[in-house]
Write a protein that holds these residues in place. Sequence first.
Motif, PDB file in Angstrom:
ATOM      1  N   ILE A  72       0.847  -1.196   0.000  1.00 63.51           N
ATOM      2  CA  ILE A  72       0.000   0.000   0.000  1.00 63.51           C
ATOM      3  C   ILE A  72       0.878   1.240   0.000  1.00 63.51           C
ATOM      4  O   ILE A  72       0.660   2.188  -0.749  1.00 63.51           O
ATOM      5  N   ALA A  73       1.922   1.207   0.833  1.00 59.18           N
ATOM      6  CA  ALA A  73       2.768   2.391   0.964  1.00 59.18           C
ATOM      7  C   ALA A  73       3.491   2.703  -0.338  1.00 59.18           C
ATOM      8  O   ALA A  73       3.763   3.858  -0.625  1.00 59.18           O
ATOM      9  N   LEU A  76      16.045  -3.391   5.167  1.00 59.11           N
ATOM     10  CA  LEU A  76      15.581  -2.349   6.070  1.00 59.11           C
ATOM     11  C   LEU A  76      14.557  -2.936   7.037  1.00 59.11           C
ATOM     12  O   LEU A  76      14.170  -4.088   6.922  1.00 59.11           O
ATOM     13  N   ARG A  77      14.127  -2.086   7.953  1.00 60.63           N
ATOM     14  CA  ARG A  77      13.077  -2.527   8.860  1.00 60.63           C
ATOM     15  C   ARG A  77      11.761  -1.974   8.344  1.00 60.63           C
ATOM     16  O   ARG A  77      11.733  -0.976   7.622  1.00 60.63           O
ATOM     17  N   GLU A  78      10.675  -2.619   8.726  1.00 61.51           N
ATOM     18  CA  GLU A  78       9.386  -2.233   8.167  1.00 61.51           C
ATOM     19  C   GLU A  78       9.071  -0.753   8.438  1.00 61.51           C
ATOM     20  O   GLU A  78       8.609  -0.048   7.542  1.00 61.51           O
ATOM     21  N   GLN A  91       8.499   2.335   5.802  1.00 62.72           N
ATOM     22  CA  GLN A  91       7.321   3.194   5.751  1.00 62.72           C
ATOM     23  C   GLN A  91       7.715   4.661   5.770  1.00 62.72           C
ATOM     24  O   GLN A  91       7.166   5.469   5.039  1.00 62.72           O
ATOM     25  N   SER A  92       8.677   4.977   6.633  1.00 63.54           N
ATOM     26  CA  SER A  92       9.028   6.389   6.706  1.00 63.54           C
ATOM     27  C   SER A  92       9.739   6.817   5.429  1.00 63.54           C
ATOM     28  O   SER A  92       9.605   7.953   4.986  1.00 63.54           O
ATOM     29  N   LEU A 129       9.583   9.594  -0.506  1.00 66.89           N
ATOM     30  CA  LEU A 129       9.173   9.293  -1.870  1.00 66.89           C
ATOM     31  C   LEU A 129       7.893  10.026  -2.247  1.00 66.89           C
ATOM     32  O   LEU A 129       7.790  10.571  -3.346  1.00 66.89           O
ATOM     33  N   VAL A 130       6.909  10.059  -1.371  1.00 64.31           N
ATOM     34  CA  VAL A 130       5.647  10.706  -1.725  1.00 64.31           C
ATOM     35  C   VAL A 130       5.831  12.214  -1.921  1.00 64.31           C
ATOM     36  O   VAL A 130       5.439  12.746  -2.964  1.00 64.31           O
TER      37      VAL A 130
END
Lengths: 174, 337, 205, 399
Positions: B152-153, B306-308, B312-313, B319-320
Motif C-alpha cells: 500500500i505504501a 531495512l526494517r518495516e 514506511q518512513s 518518496l511521496v
Amino acid sequence: MSLGDWIGQSENLVFLAVGVVMLAAGFWVVTSRNLVHAVLMLVVALAGSAALFLLLGAEFVAWTVVLVYIGAVVVLFLFGLMITRAPLRRDPLPLDHRRRWPAALVAVAVFATLAYATTAFFGWEQGEAVERSLTGDLGELLFRRFVIPFEAVSFVLLAALIGGIVLARKDPRE
Amino acid sequence: MSLLDNVWVVLALKLGIAVVVVFAVALVIMFAELKVSAHMQHRVGPYFAGGRWGWAQVFAEALKFLQKEDLTPRDADRPVFRLAPMVSLLATFAVIVIIPLSPKLVAVDLDLGIFYALAAGSVSTIAILMAGWSSGSKYSLIGGLRAGAQLIAYELPLVLAVVGVVIQAGTMSMVGITEAQAQPLFHLGSVGISLPYVLAGQIVGFVIFMIAVLAELVRIPFDMPIAEQELVMGYLTEYSGIRFTMFLLGEYAGMLAMSAIAAVLFLGGYHFWGLNADWFGPFVLLGKALLLVFVMIWFRWTWPRLREDQLQSLAWRWLVPLGLANIAVTAVLKVVL
Amino acid sequence: MSEPEAPGAAPAPEAPAPEAPPSAAARWAALAGSSEFSDAFRTAKVRVPRERWVEAHRALKPHLPFFGWLSAVDWSNEVAVGDPVEGGPVEERYEVLSRLSDVTAGEAVILSTDLPPDDLRLPSLTAVYTAADWHEREAADMFGIVFAGHPNPVRIYLTDEFVGHPLRKSYPLLAREVKPWPGAVEVTPLPAAEPAPGESGEGSG
Amino acid sequence: MTAPTDRDLLAVHRSEAAVSVELVTPEMTLNIGPQHPSTHGVLRLVATIAGERLEKVQPVMGYMHRGYEKLAEVRTYAQINALVNRIDWVSGFANEVPFILAAERLMGVEAPERAQYIRLILTEMYRISNHLIFLCSFPAELGAPTPLMYALRERERVLDLVEGVTGGRFHPNFNRIGGVKPAAGGGSTQRTRSQDLSQGFIDGTRRAMAAVRAVCDDLEGLVLGNEIVQQRTVGIGVLPAETAIEYAVSGPNLRASGVPFDLRRVEDYLPYDRFDFDVVTMPNGDNYDRCRVRLEEIRQSARIIEQALGSLPGGPLQAKVPRVIKVPRGECYVRAENPKGEMGYHIVSGGGRRPYRVKIRSASFCNLAVLPWLLEGALIPDVIAILGSLDFVLGDVDR
C-alpha cells in the motif's frame, strides 16, 4: 427488442454472465461466515463491476475500480481484518446475525433509490454507442463542470481521513 | 462472428507466445541471479549441471520443484491457499501483455496502457495477502501483513512517478510514451536529438519508480515480507512444490515486467539511437530491461534489509513528497515550455 | 562502572596482621562476616553459614559487582558414577558455590555454604544479583536445591517430566551402565616403550 | 474434545464485543525456534507480541544439553579435554585452555614457554575465527548474505593453519597437561626443536594475518560503513554498562558497553603480559558497537599473533608429568578470555584420575541471560539483530 435479440448480442451475453457472477459473489459476501472469504468475494464482485465498465467502453473507470477498490480498499480491508480478528484456523468466525433483516431492508432501499435515480435521470432509451475512449471527457467533466462538487468531495474525504487518524490514535497519556 | 472468433484466436496466440517468452526470460533471470550472486561472493556458482557454466541448473531446479510434494498445511484455508499463487502469476502476466516490443509487436495497445499496468500490478498484493493469511501460520500471517502495509505504501510513489511521465508524454499509452521519447528534443544543426525521459527531466521519477518497484517486488532491501532470517520466508513459508515454483516464477517474471515498464517509461523503450526499432526493438527493450534486472540482483546481494517502519518512513517522508514535487515541476515545465 | 573502584585492593595495608599482608580471601572473609576461608591454588574461597548467605552477598556486592556463576557440589561417600573422594569419608552435604568478581582488577572470591542433604533450601540471591537467576534455575535442575524467593522457578534445561537431579552423585549415568566406557583400559603402552609402572600396566591387556 | 458450535463461538464473540468497544490488536504468542534460521541452533524464544513489537520474551533452552558436567565425572582429565572443546565449537581450542590450566594448577605443573606461546597463538587464531564468523553471520541476519563469503574465506585460511598444527579444525584437542601435543611422529618430551609447528606455519600465519587485516578493512567499509546496516544497528539493542555488569555479561559484549575488562590483561595465565595490544572498548553498547568491538579485536589478535611469532621461544613442548595423571585433592577456578567472554572451569578434585566435580562457566550462558531484558519492546527484525549481536553458540549455552 425481443429477449431473443437481446441475448443474441454477444455483449449482452457477457453482461448476463458477469451479472450472474456478481450477484452470486455479492450473496456470498453477506452470507459467508468467514470474514476473509467474504472480502475475497467482494473482490470478485468489484472485478465484475470493472468488467461491466469495460463492456461500456469506460476503460478509465474500469481500471480505476481495479486500482482503487481492489488494489487499495480491499487490501486495506484484508489488512485490517488480519491484524485484528481474522481467525487463523478454519473454524468460522461467528458473525452477528441479529440485524440481518434490517440490513436486508436497507440494502433493498438503497437498490431502489439507485435504480429509481438512474432510470429517472437517463430514462429507458438506449444511449448512443461510444467508440472512442471517454477518459478525456471524464477529465473535462470532473475538472470543468463538476469541479466544485469534486473539490467538496475531496475536502470531505480529507476531513474523514483526519478524523480517522484522530479516532485511531491512542492518547499517549492513557 | 467469424471475425470475432479470429480476434480471440489471435489474442490467445499472442498470449501464448507472451507466456512462453516470459517463462524463458524468467529462467534466464533466475540463472543470472545464481551466477551473478556467485561471482559477487567469490564463488563459482552452478557448475556441473549441463556441462558448461552449469547452464542447466535452473531446469534441474524446476524439475526438482515440480516433483516435490505439494503440501497443504492442516490449518490452511485450502481454496484460498491453493488459489493465491495463481492469482499472483496471473497479475504478473496481465502486466506483461501490454509491453510494446517494437512499434508493431504489441500484444495489446491500450489507450490507458500504463494505468492498466498499475491496476493489474496492484492485484498481486491481494495474492500475497491471501497467501499470508491462508497458510495458517503465524510467520506467514506476519509476512502477509508486512506485505500489505508495504505494498500500500509503495503503490502511491509508483503512481506518482508514473504521473510525471504521463504529463510529459501527454498520453498513457505505452506505445505513445515510447514514441514521445523518440521525438527530437532539440536540434544540433539539422540533426534532431532525442533523449529518453530519464535524461530529459524525469530522473527523480525514475529513481522513485525503481525504489517503489523494488518494494513492490519484495526484493532486498525491501524484502521484509519474506525475510528469511526473521519470518522464515514469511508468506512463502508453507508453500512447496509447484505452488512455490509459481511464486518464484512470479517474482522473476515480475522483475522482468517491472523492468520492462521502467524501460518503456524512462529509458525510451524499444528505441535506441541509430537502431531501427522495427527490427531491433525487441532486443533493445529486452537489453534495457535486463540491465535493470541486473541492478536489482546487484542490490539484492550487496545490501541488507531495512526494517518495516524505516521502509514506511522512507515511503511517506521522502518518496511521496518527492513524487508530488516532481509532478508539480513537470506540470509547470510542460506548460511553460 | 565507576563506583566499585576495587576498595578491596586499597585498604589492604590497614589490615590487622602487620608482618604478612593478609590474603585476598581474608579480606573478603572479613567483609562477608566469616572467619572460614582458604586461599589454596590461588582461588580465594570464603565459607559462610546458610543463614548469612544473602547477607554476605549483599555485603560484597559493592566491591564485587560481577556475578560469575553459581553451582553446587554434592559431597557424598556413596557415588553412583565416578570416583569417591580419596582419603577417607567426607562429611555428606551439598556445598553451594558462588563466584563474585569485579570488572577492573580481577579481584574475585568464591563464597560457599553447606546444605544438609535432607534440607536443600536456600534463599535466592536474585534480589541481590540479577545474574543469579539462571544459575539458580540450573542448580535447582541439577541438584534439586530449592531457592526460596526465586522469581521464576521453572526448569531451565530439563523437561518438565524429567525425574531426578542429574548432578547428584546418587544419579546413575545410564549410558555408562548399559555400555561401559572403554576408558577403563585406555592407557595402552606404545609398542616400543617399556610398560610404565602403576595403573597403566594393569590396564593394558 | 468436541468442536465448539457456532452458537458457543457467537456467545464468546458477543461477550468480547461487550467488553472491548474498540478493536484491539490481539496479543499473539510467537514461538521463535527451536527450529528457526536465526536462533544459532536450537534456542526457543516464546515471545508475546503485539503487532511486531515484543511485549515479553522467555528463552527456553536445554535442547542441546549434553550433560558435560556429569560426563566429566566419569572421564579422566585427558578425556575431558577432548570433551570440552566441543562446548563452544566455534572456538574449540580456547575452551581447552582454561581447563588444562586449572588441572595444571591443581597438579602444580607449569607448561614450558614454547607450549604456552603455542597455546596463546592458537587461542588468538580461534578468536579471529570466531569473530570472523560473527562478522559474517551478523550481516546475514540483517539480510545481507554476501559478507558471509568474504569472512568465511579468510577463516578457512586460519583454520587450514590450525589444521596443519593440530590435525583438527574445530576440535583440535591439542592441549596436554603440562604442554601441548607434539605433532605427527612426535611423542618425545625432550626434543628441543620438536615437530610441533607444521612447516611453513610461521610464514603462512603471517600471510594469513595480512589477509585477515585486509578482510577486516573490507568488512569495515562494506558492512559497518553501509547506511542500511547503520540504520539497523546504531542505537538498537543498547546495553548500558551497569546492566551488562548486573547480568554478568562478559567478553566483547561487555567491552562494547564501555567496560575495559579483559581477562587477558587481568588474569595471569598465558604470556599475554609480554605483548602489546589494546583492550578494545566502545561507548554505546548497541548492536553497532558490538560489531565494531569484534572487528577491532580481530586486528588486536592479529597483532598479538604477529608479536608472538616473532618471539617464539624454543625448548620442550611438555613439562615432566607422571604417566598416569592423578590430580591431588583440592579445588580451583581458572578463567580465561574466550572469544565469547569469560570461560572458566571450577575443578574439584577428589584426588583420583577423574575430577570429583567440574563446573563449567560458559560465556554464552551468562551473556544470553540478558536477552529478555534487551528484547523487551523490540521489534521482530531487531530481535533477530540483537540476538545475532550477542554472539552465542547454543553448545556454549546448554553445555
